[in-house]
Design a protein around this motif. Structure first.
Motif, PDB file in Angstrom:
ATOM      1  N   LYS A 121     -44.242 -15.329  35.236  1.00  0.00           N
ATOM      2  CA  LYS A 121     -44.904 -16.067  34.150  1.00  0.00           C
ATOM      3  C   LYS A 121     -43.853 -16.700  33.248  1.00  0.00           C
ATOM      4  N   HIS A 122     -42.822 -15.928  32.958  1.00  0.00           N
ATOM      5  CA  HIS A 122     -41.744 -16.453  32.129  1.00  0.00           C
ATOM      6  C   HIS A 122     -41.108 -17.665  32.798  1.00  0.00           C
ATOM      7  N   ASP A 125     -43.415 -20.618  32.446  1.00  0.00           N
ATOM      8  CA  ASP A 125     -43.425 -21.105  31.061  1.00  0.00           C
ATOM      9  C   ASP A 125     -42.233 -22.010  30.794  1.00  0.00           C
ATOM     10  N   THR A 126     -41.106 -21.688  31.437  1.00  0.00           N
ATOM     11  CA  THR A 126     -39.901 -22.460  31.164  1.00  0.00           C
ATOM     12  C   THR A 126     -39.673 -23.557  32.202  1.00  0.00           C
TER      13      THR A 126
END
Lengths: 170, 138
Positions: A121-122, A125-126
């Protein structure tokens, strides 16, 4: 080694945000963020596999950074923002990654899953459109003993496609 | 070999006139939703009222013989309810050994190789709850 009785239990008052909710607590200085989340807040979605920063099952996002919560003290999280697996659902709807993990069988026993999902997910997101190599890179600190890696990578690619599509549609 | 050749004899069976509801279709794991939400409960996630925590202390030396156990310091540590060893668990049953009529912790606790004389360590044991501080000397 210090005598058992001389290990004074020093307590600290901390304020932090967990999944968007402000939490105030008095914690034992020596407890880890993982212990705090699991034992004090009963957020047992964050798993502890090795308890020494190797397996990644305790991965959470702290102030926008991926960290191993088993090697971070709870007091270090004071004044910061913590995101755990429990915070991914919005209004009863699973996060696209959670849906894709189900659809692509990105898990068997599921013990690494919360950490895997937080890590990917991180990444999304980036970097909303990661290449396979980017996904491999981000989950290199997360071990899966069932060996679901290939499905985890495919699930992440699928979630990325879905999220980009949704973004385009709105 | 003979049998397997027999099995492939004959023509292909005619196609079934109906669709299967399960066979040939992907199916989601029924535990997957709980697992991706972090809601699935594993043994370590369960807390029961009055639950105690245990910690096993293994002998740190390969092929060593335990000649003496001193648990007095461990027992005095705050929060410690009990220190179990072969000294105080004679006759305790374990479910996995029950069939054979053996008992938990009967005999030596670990690494008892009678034929190895190189190590003759006195092993002092201390166990605490929580962080598991332990002390030993040899």
């Amino acid at each position: 080694m210090a005598d058992g009785n001389s290990q004074a239990l020093s307590k600290k008052y901390i304020v932090l945000t967990v999944n968007g909710k402000q939490i105030e607590a008095e914690v034992d200085c020596r407890i880890t963020l993982a212990e705090f989340l699991r034992n004090e807040l009963e957020l047992t979605g964050t798993k502890v596999g090795c308890n020494r920063g190797e397996c990644g099952s305790c991965t959470v996002v702290l102030n926008g950074k991926l960290i191993y919560s088993c090697v971070q003290l709870a007091v270090e999280a004071s004044g910061r923002d913590v995101q755990t697996i429990e915070g991914l659902e919005t209004n009863g709807r699973l996060h696209p990654l959670q849906e894709s993990f189900i659809e692509y069988d990105g898990l068997q026993c599921g013990y690494c899953t919360p950490g895997m999902i937080m890590a990917t997910k991180h990444l999304l997101d980036t970097n909303p459109e990661p290449k396979e190599g980017d996904i491999r890179k981000v989950i290199e600190g997360n071990l899966c003993r069932c060996g679901a890696y290939q499905n985890i990578i495919e699930a992440t690619m699928d979630a990325s496609r879905k999220m980009v599509q949704e973004e385009g549609a709105t | 070999m003979e049998e397997s050749r027999l099995l492939v004899k004959g023509s292909t069976p005619p196609p079934l006139d109906r669709e299967f509801t399960v066979i040939g279709k992907p199916i989601n794991r029924r535990d997957a939703v709980d697992k991706v939400k972090g809601k699935a409960k594993y043994a370590g996630d369960i807390k029961l009222p009055g639950m105690l925590y245990g910690k096993t202390l293994h002998c740190p030396y390969p092929r060593a013989r335990i000649t003496k156990l001193d648990t007095s310091r461990a027992e005095k540590l705050p929060g410690v309810k009990a220190v179990l060893s072969k000294e105080n668990t004679q006759g305790w049953r374990t479910s996995c050994r029950e069939g054979e009529g053996k008992y938990a912790l009967e005999g030596d606790i670990c690494y008892d190789l009678n034929d190895v004389k190189d190590f003759d360590n006195t092993w002092k044991v201390g166990i605490s709850t929580g962080t598991g501080a332990m002390a030993y000397s040899y």
